[in-house]
Design an enzyme around this catalytic site. Structure first.
Site, PDB file in Angstrom:
ATOM      1  N   HIS A 197       0.892  -1.143  -0.035  1.00 49.11           N
ATOM      2  CA  HIS A 197       0.149   0.067  -0.118  1.00 49.11           C
ATOM      3  C   HIS A 197       1.020   1.080  -0.062  1.00 49.11           C
ATOM      4  O   HIS A 197       0.743   2.234  -0.652  1.00 49.11           O
ATOM      5  CB  HIS A 197      -0.781  -0.032   1.224  1.00 49.11           C
ATOM      6  CG  HIS A 197      -2.233  -0.736   0.813  1.00 49.11           C
ATOM      7  ND1 HIS A 197      -3.425  -0.118   0.644  1.00 49.11           N
ATOM      8  CD2 HIS A 197      -2.421  -2.298   1.050  1.00 49.11           C
ATOM      9  CE1 HIS A 197      -4.223  -1.204   0.318  1.00 49.11           C
ATOM     10  NE2 HIS A 197      -3.614  -2.387   0.559  1.00 49.11           N
ATOM     11  N   ASP A 198       1.784   1.216   0.681  1.00 49.96           N
ATOM     12  CA  ASP A 198       2.798   2.284   0.681  1.00 49.96           C
ATOM     13  C   ASP A 198       3.585   2.509  -0.694  1.00 49.96           C
ATOM     14  O   ASP A 198       3.408   3.872  -1.255  1.00 49.96           O
ATOM     15  CB  ASP A 198       4.182   2.275   1.544  1.00 49.96           C
ATOM     16  CG  ASP A 198       4.901   3.331   1.513  1.00 49.96           C
ATOM     17  OD1 ASP A 198       4.576   4.458   1.829  1.00 49.96           O
ATOM     18  OD2 ASP A 198       6.113   3.141   1.452  1.00 49.96           O
ATOM     19  N   VAL A 258       0.930   4.165  -4.221  1.00 53.03           N
ATOM     20  CA  VAL A 258       0.373   5.382  -4.689  1.00 53.03           C
ATOM     21  C   VAL A 258       1.575   6.270  -5.384  1.00 53.03           C
ATOM     22  O   VAL A 258       1.314   6.648  -6.413  1.00 53.03           O
ATOM     23  CB  VAL A 258      -0.346   6.294  -3.395  1.00 53.03           C
ATOM     24  CG1 VAL A 258      -0.632   7.550  -3.954  1.00 53.03           C
ATOM     25  CG2 VAL A 258      -1.279   5.406  -2.905  1.00 53.03           C
ATOM     26  N   ASP A 272       8.162   5.201  -0.232  1.00 52.10           N
ATOM     27  CA  ASP A 272       8.415   6.538   0.620  1.00 52.10           C
ATOM     28  C   ASP A 272       8.101   6.507   1.828  1.00 52.10           C
ATOM     29  O   ASP A 272       8.377   7.530   2.408  1.00 52.10           O
ATOM     30  CB  ASP A 272       8.021   7.636  -0.245  1.00 52.10           C
ATOM     31  CG  ASP A 272       6.667   7.979  -0.303  1.00 52.10           C
ATOM     32  OD1 ASP A 272       5.841   6.922   0.266  1.00 52.10           O
ATOM     33  OD2 ASP A 272       6.293   8.823  -0.934  1.00 52.10           O
ATOM     34  N   GLU A 328      -1.915   9.340   3.440  1.00 53.51           N
ATOM     35  CA  GLU A 328      -2.178   8.164   2.715  1.00 53.51           C
ATOM     36  C   GLU A 328      -2.758   7.173   3.848  1.00 53.51           C
ATOM     37  O   GLU A 328      -3.654   6.148   3.283  1.00 53.51           O
ATOM     38  CB  GLU A 328      -0.934   7.391   2.270  1.00 53.51           C
ATOM     39  CG  GLU A 328      -0.362   8.146   0.814  1.00 53.51           C
ATOM     40  CD  GLU A 328       0.732   7.681   0.288  1.00 53.51           C
ATOM     41  OE1 GLU A 328       0.909   6.239   0.393  1.00 53.51           O
ATOM     42  OE2 GLU A 328       1.574   8.211  -0.348  1.00 53.51           O
TER      43      GLU A 328
END
EC number: 1.11.1.7
Length: 130
Positions: free
Chosen positions: A65-66, A69, A73, A84
């Protein structure tokens, strides 16, 4: 005709820039600055597994999930109402407390050395191998 030459020149420069790039990840990046980084992450993950048998896939999912997008980071770890972490697709992610435990352990051993993005990536990598 001038725009064709401009586009061709830009594409040529872009090709050269991308071709000249040779960035490589290194498994020994922290060998001198934090030599026990993998052991520390592994120990915290194994302790966490005692409390939650699903923690390894949760950590891998956090990393996914990091990265999904804006790249890997660690922005998913940031607290806030418009980040987020609170975005609808990420509301079901879990494992933040374990990442915080890993960060705390690493800060004790190697203050201000290991980045949050690397903590998340290492935790996901080690979760897959445990």
């Amino acid at each position: 005709m001038a725009s064709f030459h401009m586009i061709t020149a830009l594409l040529f420069l872009l090709t050269i820039m991308l071709g000249a790039s040779n960035a490589q990840l290194s498994a020994t990046f922290y060998a001198k600055t934090c030599p026990n980084v993998s052991t520390i992450v592994s120990n915290v993950l194994q302790q966490a597994r005692g409390n939650d048998i699903w923690i390894f896939p949760k950590i891998v999912r956090l990393h996914f999930h990091d990265c999904f997008v804006h790249g890997c980071d660690a922005s998913l770890l940031l607290n806030g109402t418009d980040g987020e972490k609170t975005a609808t697709p990420n509301l079901s992610t879990e494992g933040y407390e374990v990442i915080d435990d890993i960060k705390t352990a690493l800060e004790k051993a190697c203050p201000r050395v290991v980045s949050c993005a690397d903590v998340l990536a290492l935790a996901a990598q080690i979760s897959v191998s445990l």
